[in-house]
Design an enzyme around this catalytic site. Structure first.
Site, PDB file in Angstrom:
ATOM      1  N   ASP A 146       0.820  -1.220   0.000  1.00 11.45           N
ATOM      2  CA  ASP A 146       0.000   0.000   0.000  1.00 11.45           C
ATOM      3  C   ASP A 146       0.854   1.272   0.000  1.00 11.45           C
ATOM      4  OD1 ASP A 146      -2.457   1.330   0.039  1.00 11.45           O
ATOM      5  OD2 ASP A 146      -3.294  -0.046   1.518  1.00 11.45           O
ATOM      6  N   ASP A 211     -10.476   2.776  -3.832  1.00 14.73           N
ATOM      7  CA  ASP A 211     -11.164   1.573  -3.366  1.00 14.73           C
ATOM      8  C   ASP A 211     -12.549   1.421  -4.005  1.00 14.73           C
ATOM      9  OD1 ASP A 211      -8.930   1.344  -1.853  1.00 14.73           O
ATOM     10  OD2 ASP A 211      -9.975   1.136   0.066  1.00 14.73           O
TER      11      ASP A 211
HETATM   12  C1  GAL Z   1      -6.339   0.857   1.141  1.00 18.26           C
HETATM   13  C2  GAL Z   1      -6.417  -0.229   0.073  1.00 18.26           C
HETATM   14  C3  GAL Z   1      -7.445  -1.230   0.521  1.00 18.26           C
HETATM   15  C4  GAL Z   1      -7.029  -1.822   1.848  1.00 18.26           C
HETATM   16  C5  GAL Z   1      -6.839  -0.695   2.876  1.00 18.26           C
HETATM   17  C6  GAL Z   1      -6.284  -1.203   4.193  1.00 18.26           C
HETATM   18  O1  GAL Z   1      -5.360   1.794   0.783  1.00 18.26           O
HETATM   19  O2  GAL Z   1      -6.756   0.346  -1.155  1.00 18.26           O
HETATM   20  O3  GAL Z   1      -7.593  -2.251  -0.463  1.00 18.26           O
HETATM   21  O4  GAL Z   1      -5.837  -2.545   1.684  1.00 18.26           O
HETATM   22  O5  GAL Z   1      -5.968   0.294   2.387  1.00 18.26           O
HETATM   23  O6  GAL Z   1      -6.069  -0.178   5.113  1.00 18.26           O
END
Ligand code: GAL
Length: 437
Positions: A146, A211
């Site tokens: 991430d 997301d």
């Molecule tokens: C976001 C990501 C999600 C999930 C989340 C966890 O940045 O796009 O799929 O991993 O963080 O905090």
């Protein structure tokens, strides 16, 4: 002259995907985040694994589980190591990963190319090799990486590329030191800074959007985004359209918050655009419809095509002029090639049923002057042969996924009223006069 040589070498490097022996085909699996956020533990994830086996999804190819954010403690040990959360993993993570391996499911880790993960757990910036070592001890072989809590520019001395490259390099050196397969690296940078241009040098997939949400407007908007990027997916590097929101989202219809037709469109687009297929819903009470869609073997077979890695792309946008971006009304007519036949995806973005029409030769993959067997990848039936064109009526937000195979030359045209060319723009007689219908 020297400059020219150097720059052409760089160009070759830019075009090449990271072929390190893993990640050739889109990843298939399960991710804990969208269904559970941080509220999961060994028992909950094991029940997902059991549901995946019971419903035939492991057999269909969904053979990994990504433990997303929050599987460690919030702080590292004094020597900088990640610590497994003993409440979540009472028998330890190693024991958990061995447990799911018995089901034929491998385990994937999640971390971040900054100081912390998005939920505030330790990130791996500056700890790349140490963390890879720890994940290996715990039995992981894949990493979702991430993009939160980014160090200052004068700390990284490089942009996003440099932060991800640190992990990519660490993976390569870890693999060679331990004589093991490299970790599969999935970049999760939400489409920042055009990862489709550089992500394939570092990892095997990259997110093209923020997301996903479990409703149609989010699905339509991701499909619209993907319509301009389908060239970016190929072997060893895939546009990641985010998780599959098909199934129990705590509300709505047998397929979650989407209608049955919307869920079919969602799955068709992800499969044919060669996105990773990662389930993001709670499968423990999965309905027949959810399993039918997630388990569609005809579409999975195309997603996992061993000979043709390219995604489908639009040949005509439809209501919008070609190449116009419209988040609620993405491109409607798509085509591509596969080992099993020519692919067509026809999408109805309207809120009511619509009649759709296309000439076969609008697709580059069709040979003119031939008729085609038509196989429907949702009803799983042969629907006769097509001559020249196909008309369909699709429900609101519905889809058709068709596979066409050559059925021989067109019949004699005399007396049929059919023009000599299906699209007769520039169609010519041998003497150089244009044919007009
Ligand atoms: C976001 C990501 C999600 C999930 C989340 C966890 O940045 O796009 O799929 O991993 O963080 O905090």
């Amino acid at each position: 002259m020297l400059f020219l040589v150097v720059s052409s070498i760089c160009l070759v490097k830019l075009a090449a995907a990271l072929n390190n022996g893993v990640g050739r085909l889109p990843k298939m699996g399960y991710d804990t985040w969208n269904a559970f956020a941080c509220n999961y533990d060994q028992e909950k994830v094991l029940s997902q694994a059991e549901a995946m086996v019971k419903h035939g999804l492991v057999e269909a190819g969904y053979n990994s589980i990504i433990l997303d954010d929050c599987f460690t403690l919030r702080n590292r040990s004094t020597d900088g190591k990640l610590i497994e959360d003993p409440k979540k993993w009472p028998n330890g993570l190693k024991s958990f990963t061995s447990e799911i391996k018995k089901f034929g499911i491998s385990a994937s880790a999640y971390s971040d190319a900054g100081y912390r993960t998005c939920a505030g757990y330790p990130g791996s910036y500056g700890h790349e090799e140490q963390d890879l070592q720890t994940w290996t001890e715990w039995g992981f072989d894949y990493l979702k990486y991430d993009n939160c809590y980014i160090p200052f520019d004068n700390v990284t001395d490089e942009n996003i590329y440099g932060r991800y490259q640190r992990m990519s390099d660490a993976i390569a050196s870890h693999a060679s030191q331990t004589q093991s397969e490299p970790f599969w690296l999935s970049l999760c940078e939400w489409g920042w800074q055009q990862p489709w241009l550089w992500g394939k040098q570092l990892g095997h997939s990259w997110r093209i959007n923020g997301d996903i949400e479990p409703w149609w407007s989010a699905i339509a908007s991701i499909i619209n985004q993907a319509s301009f990027l389908s060239w970016g997916s190929g072997y060893y590097g895939h546009n990641d359209m985010d998780m599959l929101e098909i199934g129990n989202t705590g509300q709505g219809t047998p397929v979650g918050n989407l209608t049955y037709d919307e869920a079919k469109s969602h799955f068709t687009a992800w499969a044919l655009l060669k996105s990773p297929l990662i389930i993001g819903t709670d499968l423990t009470n999965a309905t027949r419809e959810t399993i039918e869609i997630l388990g569609n073997r005809d579409l999975i077979r195309i997603n996992q095509d061993p000979n043709i890695g390219e995604a489908v792309s639009p040949f005509r946008w439809g209501i919008n002029p070609d190449y116009v971006s419209n988040a609620t009304h993405p491109a409607q007519y798509w085509t591509g090639n596969s080992s099993y036949g020519v692919l067509f995806m026809v999408l109805n973005p309207f809120d009511q049923p619509a009649n759709m029409f296309f000439n076969l030769t609008e697709s580059w993959a069709i040979r003119a002057g031939r008729i085609y067997h038509v196989y429907d990848m949702w009803s799983h039936t042969n629907n006769g042969t097509a001559l020249r064109n196909i008309s369909l009526t699709l429900p609101a937000h519905g889809v058709a996924a068709l596979l066409l195979n050559d059925a021989g030359p067109e019949p004699e045209l005399t007396g049929t009223g059919l023009p000599y060319c299906a699209i007769y723009w520039q169609c010519s007689w041998p003497n150089g006069t244009y044919f007009s219908n």
